[in-house]
Scaffold this active site. Structure first.
Site, PDB file in Angstrom:
ATOM      1  CD1 TRP A  83      -2.701   1.564   0.563  1.00 26.48           C
ATOM      2  CD2 TRP A  83      -1.976   1.810   2.668  1.00 26.48           C
ATOM      3  NE1 TRP A  83      -3.418   2.583   1.137  1.00 26.48           N
ATOM      4  CE2 TRP A  83      -2.990   2.755   2.421  1.00 26.48           C
ATOM      5  CE3 TRP A  83      -1.381   1.779   3.929  1.00 26.48           C
ATOM      6  CZ2 TRP A  83      -3.416   3.663   3.380  1.00 26.48           C
ATOM      7  CZ3 TRP A  83      -1.807   2.676   4.883  1.00 26.48           C
ATOM      8  CH2 TRP A  83      -2.812   3.607   4.616  1.00 26.48           C
ATOM      9  CG  ASP A 136      -2.313  -2.558   7.043  1.00 24.64           C
ATOM     10  OD1 ASP A 136      -3.517  -2.545   7.370  1.00 24.64           O
ATOM     11  OD2 ASP A 136      -1.813  -1.738   6.259  1.00 24.64           O
ATOM     12  CB  ALA A 168      -6.872  -3.013   5.115  1.00 20.86           C
TER      13      ALA A 168
HETATM   14  N1  PMP Z   1      -3.685  -0.734   4.763  1.00 18.38           N
HETATM   15  C1  PMP Z   1      -3.902  -1.299   3.579  1.00 18.38           C
HETATM   16  C2  PMP Z   1      -3.091  -2.464   3.176  1.00 18.38           C
HETATM   17  C3  PMP Z   1      -4.877  -0.787   2.721  1.00 18.38           C
HETATM   18  O1  PMP Z   1      -5.068  -1.353   1.542  1.00 18.38           O
HETATM   19  C4  PMP Z   1      -5.635   0.321   3.148  1.00 18.38           C
HETATM   20  C5  PMP Z   1      -6.709   0.906   2.294  1.00 18.38           C
HETATM   21  N2  PMP Z   1      -6.574   0.950   0.991  1.00 18.38           N
HETATM   22  C6  PMP Z   1      -5.365   0.863   4.404  1.00 18.38           C
HETATM   23  C7  PMP Z   1      -4.395   0.307   5.185  1.00 18.38           C
HETATM   24  C8  PMP Z   1      -6.080   2.045   4.972  1.00 18.38           C
HETATM   25  O2  PMP Z   1      -7.385   2.149   4.779  1.00 18.38           O
HETATM   26  P1  PMP Z   1      -8.331   3.051   5.671  1.00 18.38           P
HETATM   27  O3  PMP Z   1      -7.502   4.089   6.338  1.00 18.38           O
HETATM   28  O4  PMP Z   1      -9.298   3.618   4.704  1.00 18.38           O
HETATM   29  O5  PMP Z   1      -8.952   2.103   6.627  1.00 18.38           O
END
Ligand code: PMP
Length: 420
Positions: free
Chosen positions: A138, A220, A222
């Site tokens: 990301w 992470d 998500a």
């Molecule tokens: N980490 C990853 C790997 C992601 O793909 C995303 C969103 N695209 C996020 C974090 C953060 O997303 P958000 O802050 O919208 O929850």
């Protein structure tokens, strides 16, 4: 008027490729446009989707507000703790460590959670420590790490372009030299952008190495529930880290799996393995990170998620809705794959169905991506990442035909006008 000389000292920065390409896509009004840029679920008509379980939870909250049973006063800095407890139970399941050994804060979605985790680990890691991230990740990971105080941001091998699968040996050999106290960011499930995840055996091995090498791990998460449609299965990485007792922080986002994108609902949870350590971490995260950055989190998203996670009717309903969303994505993957096979499109396309989650990393060139945009009004990230959720049964076929044309026809790459 000339620019103020102090303001002129600011470096002229650009946003990352996701936001830039998303703006381009938005500005194109062509009726046959296909927008597969942003990782947001769309319904079968390519429209944003509100989950019925989430809508019902929000209705209840509004009714409580109207009846004077709730108000809009500040949350504490650590946010609504019943939500955080429900969130970590969802992620760690039966491997959840004792609640009082976990420091948990409601965070501004996944991004805010990673930001808090990185800031805390920047303070706990030995001076000059390195933070590691998969090559291809990301695009916000390194900017978040740098703003949190890490000067050394290093990539480890992850995606193998030849097989379009995981280069686990490359990953572990790049991490082999990581010193104790280094921070390693891993994606929980549905790796963004590649759609390639560790197997359960690889997770177990990674967790035991992380423990023995004394790394801090940022997990992470998500896309829990999106990768396989099964919340338990998508939580495997987190649970492997918990079983190995790794000092780690999980960063949960409810943007995708509850569709709470703009409500910014997330949770950061530090597994500290000791009550006093958890209190120390929580107080640091509150006083040194959250309070000076935003003081206290907003109210609504966490309460919605808490109701959905804990209500005996809405919880199973949500799980079914999540399964339906991830099943729809798997179906369009299959439709795209079948059409590429039927057309005998040059190249191997098994990865379109073997990669999981919201994204597919097609393995095409930037010139191909440009040609798809100019000729067919198809928008994706320059490196060939497609958000599968933006396709439906009909557009997946059109997408395959456009891709076939661009890959077969060198003229297509010479910026031909659209054939549509
Ligand atoms: N980490 C990853 C790997 C992601 O793909 C995303 C969103 N695209 C996020 C974090 C953060 O997303 P958000 O802050 O919208 O929850």
């Amino acid at each position: 008027m000339a620019m103020n000389p102090y303001l002129a000292k600011l470096p002229a920065l650009k946003m990352d490729s996701i936001l830039e390409t998303a703006q381009l896509a938005k500005a194109d009004n062509h009726p046959q446009k296909i927008d597969v840029v942003v990782g947001a679920y769309r319904d079968g008509n390519a429209k944003p989707y509100i989950l019925p379980s989430v809508l019902e939870a929000e209705r209840r909250l509004l009714a409580q507000l109207a009846a004077g049973q709730r108000n809009k006063e500040y949350e504490p800095t650590e946010g609504f703790q019943p939500f955080c407890e429900a969130a970590v139970k969802l992620l760690y399941g039966s491997d959840l460590p004792p609640m009082d050994t976990i420091a948990k804060l409601a965070a501004l979605s996944g991004t805010g959670a990673v930001r808090i985790a990185a800031a805390v680990f920047a303070a706990t890691a030995p001076a000059g420590s390195t933070i590691y991230c998969s090559k291809e990740t990301w695009p916000n990971h390194f900017p978040v790490a740098r703003q949190s105080g890490f000067k050394n941001c290093v990539s480890y091998r992850y995606f193998e372009p030849k097989t379009k699968g995981l280069d686990y040996d490359g990953m572990m050999s790049d991490l082999a030299g990581a010193a104790p106290g280094s921070v390693v960011i891993v994606h929980g499930a549905g790796h963004n952008p590649t759609g390639v995840d560790l197997s359960t055996a690889q997770w177990d091995q990674f967790a035991s190495i992380a423990k023995s090498k004394q790394w801090f791990v940022i997990l992470d998460s998500a896309y829990q529930g999106y990768a396989s449609g099964d919340l338990e299965r998508d939580g495997y990485g987190a649970r492997a880290l918990a079983r190995a007792k790794v000092f780690s922080a999980s960063c949960q986002s409810f943007a995708k799996n509850m569709g709470l994108y703009g409500d910014r609902c997330g949770c950061v949870a530090f597994l500290a393995w000791d009550k006093a350590a958890a209190t120390r971490v929580l107080n640091y995260a509150k006083a040194a990170v959250a309070r000076p950055m935003y003081s206290s989190p907003p109210i609504i998203g966490y309460r919605i998620a808490h109701i959905v996670l804990t209500d005996p009717v809405l919880r199973p309903q949500w799980e079914l809705e999540l399964q339906a969303m991830s099943a729809r994505i798997r179906r369009v993957r299959k439709i795209l794959f079948d059409e590429l096979q039927r057309l005998k499109t040059p190249g191997k396309w098994d990865h379109v169905v073997s990669q999981i989650g919201m994204f597919s990393y097609l393995g095409i060139t930037t010139a191909d991506v440009d040609a798809l945009r100019l000729r067919y009004h198809i928008y994706m990230l320059p490196e060939g990442r497609v958000s599968m959720a933006g396709l439906n049964d009909e557009s997946a076929v059109r997408f395959a035909r456009a891709l076939d044309d661009v890959l077969r026809n060198p003229q297509a790459k010479k910026q031909q006008p659209s054939k549509l």
